[in-house]
Design a protein around this motif. Structure first.
Motif, PDB file in Angstrom:
ATOM      1  N   THR A 105     -46.555   8.589 -19.406  1.00 52.29           N
ATOM      2  CA  THR A 105     -45.164   9.029 -19.249  1.00 52.29           C
ATOM      3  C   THR A 105     -45.057  10.056 -18.121  1.00 52.29           C
ATOM      4  O   THR A 105     -46.055  10.671 -17.723  1.00 52.29           O
ATOM      5  CB  THR A 105     -44.635   9.697 -20.536  1.00 52.29           C
ATOM      6  OG1 THR A 105     -45.368  10.912 -20.765  1.00 52.29           O
ATOM      7  CG2 THR A 105     -44.782   8.773 -21.739  1.00 52.29           C
ATOM      8  N   VAL A 106     -43.837  10.241 -17.634  1.00 51.52           N
ATOM      9  CA  VAL A 106     -43.597  11.269 -16.621  1.00 51.52           C
ATOM     10  C   VAL A 106     -43.860  12.656 -17.202  1.00 51.52           C
ATOM     11  O   VAL A 106     -44.404  13.528 -16.524  1.00 51.52           O
ATOM     12  CB  VAL A 106     -42.152  11.171 -16.091  1.00 51.52           C
ATOM     13  CG1 VAL A 106     -41.847  12.315 -15.127  1.00 51.52           C
ATOM     14  CG2 VAL A 106     -41.925   9.831 -15.402  1.00 51.52           C
ATOM     15  N   LYS A 107     -43.499  12.849 -18.460  1.00 55.40           N
ATOM     16  CA  LYS A 107     -43.706  14.155 -19.097  1.00 55.40           C
ATOM     17  C   LYS A 107     -45.180  14.544 -19.069  1.00 55.40           C
ATOM     18  O   LYS A 107     -45.531  15.687 -18.758  1.00 55.40           O
ATOM     19  CB  LYS A 107     -43.187  14.123 -20.540  1.00 55.40           C
ATOM     20  CG  LYS A 107     -43.307  15.456 -21.269  1.00 55.40           C
ATOM     21  CD  LYS A 107     -42.717  15.370 -22.665  1.00 55.40           C
ATOM     22  CE  LYS A 107     -42.818  16.715 -23.385  1.00 55.40           C
ATOM     23  NZ  LYS A 107     -42.235  16.630 -24.757  1.00 55.40           N
ATOM     24  N   GLU A 108     -46.050  13.590 -19.387  1.00 53.39           N
ATOM     25  CA  GLU A 108     -47.494  13.866 -19.359  1.00 53.39           C
ATOM     26  C   GLU A 108     -47.950  14.211 -17.944  1.00 53.39           C
ATOM     27  O   GLU A 108     -48.736  15.142 -17.741  1.00 53.39           O
ATOM     28  CB  GLU A 108     -48.269  12.652 -19.874  1.00 53.39           C
ATOM     29  CG  GLU A 108     -48.070  12.370 -21.353  1.00 53.39           C
ATOM     30  CD  GLU A 108     -48.656  11.027 -21.777  1.00 53.39           C
ATOM     31  OE1 GLU A 108     -48.516  10.691 -22.970  1.00 53.39           O
ATOM     32  OE2 GLU A 108     -49.213  10.310 -20.925  1.00 53.39           O
ATOM     33  N   ALA A 144     -44.762  17.409 -10.126  1.00 51.46           N
ATOM     34  CA  ALA A 144     -44.204  16.698  -8.970  1.00 51.46           C
ATOM     35  C   ALA A 144     -42.766  17.140  -8.728  1.00 51.46           C
ATOM     36  O   ALA A 144     -42.057  17.514  -9.662  1.00 51.46           O
ATOM     37  CB  ALA A 144     -44.252  15.191  -9.207  1.00 51.46           C
ATOM     38  N   ASP A 145     -42.332  17.104  -7.465  1.00 52.33           N
ATOM     39  CA  ASP A 145     -40.930  17.404  -7.180  1.00 52.33           C
ATOM     40  C   ASP A 145     -40.171  16.196  -6.640  1.00 52.33           C
ATOM     41  O   ASP A 145     -38.979  16.272  -6.348  1.00 52.33           O
ATOM     42  CB  ASP A 145     -40.784  18.591  -6.224  1.00 52.33           C
ATOM     43  CG  ASP A 145     -41.764  18.556  -5.071  1.00 52.33           C
ATOM     44  OD1 ASP A 145     -42.293  19.622  -4.732  1.00 52.33           O
ATOM     45  OD2 ASP A 145     -42.009  17.456  -4.532  1.00 52.33           O
ATOM     46  N   ALA A 146     -40.881  15.052  -6.492  1.00 48.31           N
ATOM     47  CA  ALA A 146     -40.221  13.801  -6.099  1.00 48.31           C
ATOM     48  C   ALA A 146     -40.926  12.647  -6.785  1.00 48.31           C
ATOM     49  O   ALA A 146     -42.115  12.737  -7.112  1.00 48.31           O
ATOM     50  CB  ALA A 146     -40.258  13.613  -4.580  1.00 48.31           C
ATOM     51  N   SER A 147     -40.193  11.565  -7.009  1.00 42.33           N
ATOM     52  CA  SER A 147     -40.824  10.366  -7.557  1.00 42.33           C
ATOM     53  C   SER A 147     -40.305   9.146  -6.822  1.00 42.33           C
ATOM     54  O   SER A 147     -39.218   9.160  -6.234  1.00 42.33           O
ATOM     55  CB  SER A 147     -40.575  10.220  -9.068  1.00 42.33           C
ATOM     56  OG  SER A 147     -39.328   9.603  -9.322  1.00 42.33           O
ATOM     57  N   LEU A 206     -35.670  12.309 -13.947  1.00 42.56           N
ATOM     58  CA  LEU A 206     -34.647  13.354 -13.920  1.00 42.56           C
ATOM     59  C   LEU A 206     -34.770  14.291 -15.116  1.00 42.56           C
ATOM     60  O   LEU A 206     -34.633  15.518 -14.986  1.00 42.56           O
ATOM     61  CB  LEU A 206     -33.250  12.722 -13.908  1.00 42.56           C
ATOM     62  CG  LEU A 206     -32.876  11.877 -12.686  1.00 42.56           C
ATOM     63  CD1 LEU A 206     -31.493  11.258 -12.895  1.00 42.56           C
ATOM     64  CD2 LEU A 206     -32.906  12.692 -11.404  1.00 42.56           C
ATOM     65  N   SER A 207     -35.054  13.728 -16.278  1.00 40.39           N
ATOM     66  CA  SER A 207     -35.167  14.525 -17.501  1.00 40.39           C
ATOM     67  C   SER A 207     -36.356  15.466 -17.465  1.00 40.39           C
ATOM     68  O   SER A 207     -36.396  16.460 -18.205  1.00 40.39           O
ATOM     69  CB  SER A 207     -35.267  13.609 -18.724  1.00 40.39           C
ATOM     70  OG  SER A 207     -34.092  12.837 -18.878  1.00 40.39           O
ATOM     71  N   THR A 238     -47.432   6.710 -13.040  1.00 42.46           N
ATOM     72  CA  THR A 238     -47.173   6.403 -14.447  1.00 42.46           C
ATOM     73  C   THR A 238     -47.169   4.898 -14.675  1.00 42.46           C
ATOM     74  O   THR A 238     -46.781   4.121 -13.809  1.00 42.46           O
ATOM     75  CB  THR A 238     -45.813   6.960 -14.918  1.00 42.46           C
ATOM     76  OG1 THR A 238     -44.750   6.321 -14.198  1.00 42.46           O
ATOM     77  CG2 THR A 238     -45.735   8.462 -14.735  1.00 42.46           C
ATOM     78  N   SER A 239     -47.617   4.529 -15.870  1.00 39.92           N
ATOM     79  CA  SER A 239     -47.553   3.162 -16.361  1.00 39.92           C
ATOM     80  C   SER A 239     -47.665   3.260 -17.875  1.00 39.92           C
ATOM     81  O   SER A 239     -48.663   3.773 -18.390  1.00 39.92           O
ATOM     82  CB  SER A 239     -48.698   2.321 -15.789  1.00 39.92           C
ATOM     83  OG  SER A 239     -48.621   1.001 -16.267  1.00 39.92           O
ATOM     84  N   PRO A 240     -46.630   2.818 -18.609  1.00 44.98           N
ATOM     85  CA  PRO A 240     -46.582   3.070 -20.057  1.00 44.98           C
ATOM     86  C   PRO A 240     -47.815   2.620 -20.834  1.00 44.98           C
ATOM     87  O   PRO A 240     -48.196   3.258 -21.806  1.00 44.98           O
ATOM     88  CB  PRO A 240     -45.337   2.298 -20.501  1.00 44.98           C
ATOM     89  CG  PRO A 240     -44.472   2.264 -19.288  1.00 44.98           C
ATOM     90  CD  PRO A 240     -45.413   2.149 -18.130  1.00 44.98           C
ATOM     91  N   LYS A 241     -48.463   1.530 -20.404  1.00 51.14           N
ATOM     92  CA  LYS A 241     -49.583   0.995 -21.183  1.00 51.14           C
ATOM     93  C   LYS A 241     -50.946   1.228 -20.536  1.00 51.14           C
ATOM     94  O   LYS A 241     -51.965   0.755 -21.045  1.00 51.14           O
ATOM     95  CB  LYS A 241     -49.380  -0.507 -21.411  1.00 51.14           C
ATOM     96  CG  LYS A 241     -48.130  -0.825 -22.230  1.00 51.14           C
ATOM     97  CD  LYS A 241     -47.962  -2.324 -22.423  1.00 51.14           C
ATOM     98  CE  LYS A 241     -46.706  -2.643 -23.227  1.00 51.14           C
ATOM     99  NZ  LYS A 241     -46.507  -4.108 -23.407  1.00 51.14           N
ATOM    100  N   LYS A 242     -50.977   1.953 -19.415  1.00 52.74           N
ATOM    101  CA  LYS A 242     -52.239   2.085 -18.695  1.00 52.74           C
ATOM    102  C   LYS A 242     -52.594   3.537 -18.381  1.00 52.74           C
ATOM    103  O   LYS A 242     -53.345   3.815 -17.447  1.00 52.74           O
ATOM    104  CB  LYS A 242     -52.196   1.262 -17.414  1.00 52.74           C
ATOM    105  CG  LYS A 242     -52.046  -0.239 -17.671  1.00 52.74           C
ATOM    106  CD  LYS A 242     -52.062  -1.054 -16.400  1.00 52.74           C
ATOM    107  CE  LYS A 242     -51.914  -2.546 -16.705  1.00 52.74           C
ATOM    108  NZ  LYS A 242     -51.893  -3.365 -15.465  1.00 52.74           N
ATOM    109  N   GLY A 243     -52.041   4.468 -19.167  1.00 53.97           N
ATOM    110  CA  GLY A 243     -52.387   5.859 -18.972  1.00 53.97           C
ATOM    111  C   GLY A 243     -53.884   6.083 -19.169  1.00 53.97           C
ATOM    112  O   GLY A 243     -54.512   5.474 -20.027  1.00 53.97           O
TER     113      GLY A 243
END
Length: 208
Positions: free
Chosen positions: A56-59, A66-69, A86-87, A39-44
């Motif tokens: 985002t992680v949600k995307e 994934a089960d770990a980050s 976590l969310s 993830t990278s907010p401006k480089k998806g």
């Protein structure tokens, strides 16, 4: 077998487009870790080391589950990144970043406790189950599989003592850097309980 991570662990790299994130992603991949996204907010939308990057992680979770980050995000935003993981249902979060503000860390640990997730760090070299999974920045060549679990508050001593064990022909089940910041997630008592329940682990090294 080891604890927390193995060869089936599916890993998301938060902050993958930064210099540290991209560099260590490549090393983790070379060790065999299953890096499924970043993830990278401006480089998806881009790709790094054959890894798709999302905003985002949600995307990322919608595509890969994934089960770990692992968090390579600057200190002011590191806790926010971990909260996001976590969310989205990720149960093991490794925070490499050091000097995360203590207030942020306390709030993060409360969140992790609520959702029954494990935070390793902040300010950790990560976690490694030899020949299975590297989730961090440790030099993997000094580790070998075996019956000794290792947990340390010192980053450098984590792999220095693992190297000493390896030279003596004593392998490790899992090696965990608990983190060097004043407030951290996983602690000695909790990690001992995990090792106690691991069939592979017959002895444990604890490093303060």
């Amino acid at each position: 077998m080891g604890i927390l991570v193995d060869n089936s662990t599916r890993v998301l790299v938060q902050g993958i487009t930064g210099s540290q994130g991209s560099f260590h992603t490549q090393l983790m991949q070379q060790y065999g870790t299953k890096i499924i996204g970043g993830t990278s907010p401006k480089k998806g939308g881009i790709t790094i080391n054959d890894v798709p990057v999302y905003g985002t992680v949600k995307e990322a979770q919608q595509e890969h589950a994934a089960d770990a980050s692992i968090v390579f995000v600057p200190a002011p935003q590191a806790a926010e990144a971990a909260h996001e993981a976590l969310s989205c249902g990720i149960k093991t979060v490794v925070v490499i970043t050091e000097h995360v503000p203590i207030k942020d860390t306390i709030t993060l640990m409360a969140h992790a406790q609520q959702v029954k997730a494990t935070i390793i760090g902040p300010n950790t070299p990560g976690i490694l189950t030899p020949k299975n999974c590297l989730l961090g920045i440790m030099p993997p060549q000094v580790f070998m599989p075996g019956p000794v679990g290792l947990a340390s508050r010192s980053g450098t001593l984590t792999y220095e003592i693992a190297a000493s064990l390896t030279r003596a022909g004593i392998g490790q089940s899992t090696c965990v850097g608990l983190g060097g910041d004043p407030v951290t997630g996983l602690n000695f008592i909790e990690v001992l309980e995990l090792f106690k329940n691991d069939p592979q682990t017959k002895a444990v090294v604890l490093i303060g």
